[in-house]
Design a protein around this motif. Sequence first.
Motif, PDB file in Angstrom:
ATOM      1  N   HIS A 104       3.217 -10.913   7.557  1.00  0.00           N
ATOM      2  CA  HIS A 104       2.177 -11.613   8.320  1.00  0.00           C
ATOM      3  C   HIS A 104       1.440 -12.598   7.423  1.00  0.00           C
ATOM      4  CE1 HIS A 104       2.570  -9.647  12.167  1.00  0.00           C
ATOM      5  NE2 HIS A 104       2.528  -8.464  11.599  1.00  0.00           N
ATOM      6  N   HIS A 119      -7.211 -14.009  10.675  1.00  0.00           N
ATOM      7  CA  HIS A 119      -7.867 -13.054  11.559  1.00  0.00           C
ATOM      8  C   HIS A 119      -8.251 -13.778  12.840  1.00  0.00           C
ATOM      9  CE1 HIS A 119      -9.300 -10.812   7.697  1.00  0.00           C
ATOM     10  NE2 HIS A 119      -8.046 -10.529   8.006  1.00  0.00           N
ATOM     11  N   HIS A 120      -7.853 -13.231  13.967  1.00  0.00           N
ATOM     12  CA  HIS A 120      -8.244 -13.788  15.262  1.00  0.00           C
ATOM     13  C   HIS A 120      -9.164 -12.794  15.940  1.00  0.00           C
ATOM     14  CE1 HIS A 120      -5.839 -17.471  15.812  1.00  0.00           C
ATOM     15  NE2 HIS A 120      -5.081 -16.905  14.899  1.00  0.00           N
ATOM     16  N   ALA A 131     -11.960  -7.358  20.099  1.00  0.00           N
ATOM     17  CA  ALA A 131     -10.593  -7.143  19.640  1.00  0.00           C
ATOM     18  C   ALA A 131     -10.333  -8.090  18.479  1.00  0.00           C
ATOM     19  CB  ALA A 131      -9.578  -7.370  20.759  1.00  0.00           C
ATOM     20  N   THR A 133      -6.886  -9.472  15.811  1.00  0.00           N
ATOM     21  CA  THR A 133      -5.463  -9.446  15.504  1.00  0.00           C
ATOM     22  C   THR A 133      -5.224 -10.109  14.153  1.00  0.00           C
ATOM     23  OG1 THR A 133      -5.063 -11.521  16.687  1.00  0.00           O
ATOM     24  CG2 THR A 133      -4.773  -9.468  17.925  1.00  0.00           C
ATOM     25  N   ILE A 135      -2.201 -12.462  12.008  1.00  0.00           N
ATOM     26  CA  ILE A 135      -0.948 -13.217  12.016  1.00  0.00           C
ATOM     27  C   ILE A 135      -0.858 -14.014  10.733  1.00  0.00           C
ATOM     28  CG2 ILE A 135      -0.852 -13.405  14.539  1.00  0.00           C
ATOM     29  CD1 ILE A 135      -1.781 -16.310  14.214  1.00  0.00           C
ATOM     30  N   GLN A 144      -2.371 -17.093  19.707  1.00  0.00           N
ATOM     31  CA  GLN A 144      -2.966 -15.755  19.769  1.00  0.00           C
ATOM     32  C   GLN A 144      -3.962 -15.601  20.902  1.00  0.00           C
ATOM     33  OE1 GLN A 144      -2.339 -12.755  17.787  1.00  0.00           O
ATOM     34  NE2 GLN A 144      -0.551 -14.099  17.823  1.00  0.00           N
ATOM     35  N   PRO A 147      -2.225 -12.915  23.440  1.00  0.00           N
ATOM     36  CA  PRO A 147      -2.123 -11.602  22.795  1.00  0.00           C
ATOM     37  C   PRO A 147      -3.471 -10.960  22.501  1.00  0.00           C
ATOM     38  CG  PRO A 147      -0.552 -13.118  21.819  1.00  0.00           C
ATOM     39  CD  PRO A 147      -1.415 -13.929  22.725  1.00  0.00           C
ATOM     40  N   LEU A 148      -4.472 -11.784  22.163  1.00  0.00           N
ATOM     41  CA  LEU A 148      -5.790 -11.218  21.865  1.00  0.00           C
ATOM     42  C   LEU A 148      -6.455 -10.681  23.127  1.00  0.00           C
ATOM     43  CD1 LEU A 148      -7.612 -10.756  19.462  1.00  0.00           C
ATOM     44  CD2 LEU A 148      -8.665 -12.972  19.864  1.00  0.00           C
ATOM     45  N   VAL A 151      -4.987  -7.196  23.957  1.00  0.00           N
ATOM     46  CA  VAL A 151      -5.339  -6.027  23.146  1.00  0.00           C
ATOM     47  C   VAL A 151      -6.793  -5.611  23.323  1.00  0.00           C
ATOM     48  CG1 VAL A 151      -3.576  -6.487  21.412  1.00  0.00           C
ATOM     49  CG2 VAL A 151      -5.858  -7.437  21.107  1.00  0.00           C
ATOM     50  N   ASP A 233       0.136  -3.273   8.559  1.00  0.00           N
ATOM     51  CA  ASP A 233      -0.512  -2.301   9.431  1.00  0.00           C
ATOM     52  C   ASP A 233      -1.747  -1.697   8.789  1.00  0.00           C
ATOM     53  OD1 ASP A 233       1.073  -1.048   7.513  1.00  0.00           O
ATOM     54  OD2 ASP A 233       1.420   0.723   8.766  1.00  0.00           O
ATOM     55  N   LEU A 236      -4.437  -4.269   9.077  1.00  0.00           N
ATOM     56  CA  LEU A 236      -4.823  -4.301  10.478  1.00  0.00           C
ATOM     57  C   LEU A 236      -5.570  -3.029  10.873  1.00  0.00           C
ATOM     58  CD1 LEU A 236      -4.646  -6.095  12.929  1.00  0.00           C
ATOM     59  CD2 LEU A 236      -2.457  -5.064  13.513  1.00  0.00           C
TER      60      LEU A 236
END
Length: 255
Positions: A104, A119-120, A131, A133, A135, A144, A147-148, A151, A233, A236
């Motif tokens: 990532h 960081h999003h 939230a 995420t 990338i 994003q 996807p954001l 989540v 991970d 994250l």
Amino acid sequence: MAPLLPPRPPRRHRYPGRLPADDRAALRGIVYVLGKSVSWRDVPAERTGCSGITAWRRLRDWTDAGVWPRLHELLLAELRAEGLLEMDDAAIDGSHVRALKGVHTGPSPVDRGRPGSKHHLIVDRHGTPLAVTLIGGNRHDVTQLLPLLDVIPPIRGLRGRPRRHPRRLFADRGYDYDKYRRILRRLGITPKFAHRGVAHGSGLGKTRRVVERTFAWLHQFKRLRIRYEIRADLHLGLLPLACSIICLRKLRTSF
């Protein structure tokens, strides 16, 4: 947090070995690294109650068990129950961080092509993180957006259906694409994006400033300013932990 932790494997009756470190002490070690950004082997055991290696292993195990997103979801529900969460308006943005190694990552366009991550973040009207995420640093912010939104956890706390989406979403001109505006409208979200090619001073800055302020809160945790973790991970996992601490501070100051 205790009910969210995975069960430990049963101990052997014969030659059980050393007792495992206390979960509270392991959490102190994780939060110590999150705030101070020391290496795991330099965690002071006399101060936290456990070694840095033990804290890292608990971070790995609890991340694999999905503890941090569920903790964040519970705190968001408590904020909503106390009337401290306003999801009608939300703001979204991304922030570059330097990444020394790991997946990532990508050549960051704002750091001379060095490896970086992004960081999003999406926040409510008051800047409460909903939230986050992770990338690569070379990915466009608009990739994003959906996807954001996906989540964002189902936020309970009030009678009725859990809340998932805001009614209005504010963003800068990097998100100004007709395709995504149409998708948001189909989801029942009114896009409030700055238009590309328009001079600064659109008036959205006074609304979007909350997400910039939340990034400042998030990056006060020094471990998040530069990404040291090889495993994406684990980094994250630290992000929702930091968001949970921000939510906990809001709950404490409301009493």
